[in-house]
Scaffold this motif. Sequence first.
Motif: not given
Length: 160
Positions: A20-30, A65-75, A98-103
């Motif tokens: 159902k979701c159309k947008v995912c918020r992706l958080a990276m370490n900066h 940011l992903i090349e430096k540190d691939g750990r992310i969170a999403f919502e 839905v929330c989570g983490t990933g590589n």
Amino acid sequence: MRRTQNEMKSIEEICAVLDKCKVCRLAMNHNGYPYLVPMNFGYEREGNKIYLYFHGANAGTKKELIEKDGRIAFEMDVHEEARISSVACNSYMDYESVCGTGNAEIADDTQKRGYLEKIMRHYTDIPFEMLEKAIEKTMVIRVEVVTITGKFHRTGKGES
């Protein structure tokens, strides 16, 4: 999760929200702070494993940011209309989230077309074509989901 009666207990429930979701918020370490961006996405499920796919410019902050540190969170979430009461604490909104983490990793050229198709299929089932020049210029991010949780509030279920 504190309110376990509002927890999604199955991968099927979680995938129904992803559908159902159309947008995912992706958080990276900066530099120790989240760098948060709303993005279009696609996903696939392999058994109990979920993979998310995103696209963007082949240069810039997300890629660095992903090349430096691939750990992310999403919502991601789906909300209904707010139900406002004259007593503020009796107001509520039905939602699913839905929330989570990933590589995350940047896809190589041999993977991009397939992942871009998954993104497109998330939004449409009409036939489409992809231009090779556009694919070459596009960065595709693949996220292997490590943790994922879902939560909901529906009128008459759970607490407001």
